[in-house]
Design a protein around this motif. Structure first.
Motif, PDB file in Angstrom:
ATOM      1  N   ASP A 139       0.823  -1.206   0.000  1.00 60.00           N
ATOM      2  CA  ASP A 139       0.000   0.000   0.000  1.00 60.00           C
ATOM      3  C   ASP A 139       0.858   1.258   0.000  1.00 60.00           C
ATOM      4  O   ASP A 139       0.353   2.366   0.049  1.00 60.00           O
ATOM      5  N   SER A 145       3.278   4.271  -1.177  1.00 58.88           N
ATOM      6  CA  SER A 145       3.472   5.120  -2.338  1.00 58.88           C
ATOM      7  C   SER A 145       4.911   5.612  -2.333  1.00 58.88           C
ATOM      8  O   SER A 145       5.490   5.857  -1.280  1.00 58.88           O
ATOM      9  N   HIS A 169       3.573   3.603  -7.150  1.00 58.39           N
ATOM     10  CA  HIS A 169       3.218   2.625  -6.127  1.00 58.39           C
ATOM     11  C   HIS A 169       4.383   1.657  -5.941  1.00 58.39           C
ATOM     12  O   HIS A 169       4.811   1.022  -6.902  1.00 58.39           O
ATOM     13  N   VAL A 185       8.888   0.576  -8.625  1.00 59.37           N
ATOM     14  CA  VAL A 185       7.661   1.356  -8.491  1.00 59.37           C
ATOM     15  C   VAL A 185       6.841   1.253  -9.782  1.00 59.37           C
ATOM     16  O   VAL A 185       7.394   1.368 -10.864  1.00 59.37           O
ATOM     17  N   TRP A 210      -0.274   4.949 -10.793  1.00 68.42           N
ATOM     18  CA  TRP A 210      -1.312   4.310  -9.971  1.00 68.42           C
ATOM     19  C   TRP A 210      -1.835   5.292  -8.965  1.00 68.42           C
ATOM     20  O   TRP A 210      -1.072   5.953  -8.282  1.00 68.42           O
ATOM     21  N   GLU A 229      -4.061   5.594  -5.395  1.00 62.02           N
ATOM     22  CA  GLU A 229      -4.075   4.727  -4.207  1.00 62.02           C
ATOM     23  C   GLU A 229      -5.114   3.621  -4.345  1.00 62.02           C
ATOM     24  O   GLU A 229      -4.944   2.547  -3.803  1.00 62.02           O
TER      25      GLU A 229
END
Length: 123
Positions: free
Chosen positions: A6, A8, A14, A115, A119, A121
């Protein structure tokens, strides 16, 4: 197959995993909630992301978790029709998918992490 964090990245995107979590060369699959499964291939300090779906049969490419490359690790290989794809651009270079390519996922390295770009969240 990895779960997607979850977390960032500080500059957007993400966090998927640490770069060292992916063998060099090698791949790692991800099954994020609400998104199609995909995988990341690492070669040195480069990563590329692709949907984990064969364009010929619509089946997952890995025959066992995180096994996406040929024996010599020079190409991506599908477990079902044994099609082979370029690591560089996902283009089919051998097998029944000639002329087709894997769907791409934008990924990059940020610090020590891999990463996924673009995206939000929530899917």
């Amino acid at each position: 197959t990895g779960a997607v964090s979850d977390a960032s990245a500080a500059d957007g995107g993400h966090v998927l995993c640490a770069l060292d979590d992916i063998p060099d060369p090698g791949g790692k699959g991800f099954t994020p909630a609400g998104r199609p499964p995909f995988f990341v291939v690492r070669t040195g300090d480069r990563v590329r992301g692709y949907l984990n779906t064969c364009p010929h049969q619509g089946t997952p490419l890995d025959w066992k978790p995180d096994t996406f490359l040929t024996y010599d690790k020079s190409l991506i290989q599908c477990s079902t029709p044994w099609a082979k794809f370029s690591i560089e651009d996902g283009q089919c270079v051998a097998g029944p998918c000639l002329g087709k390519s894997l769907g791409s996922i934008a990924v990059r390295i940020v610090g020590v992490n891999v990463v996924a770009e673009g995206w939000s969240e929530r899917p």
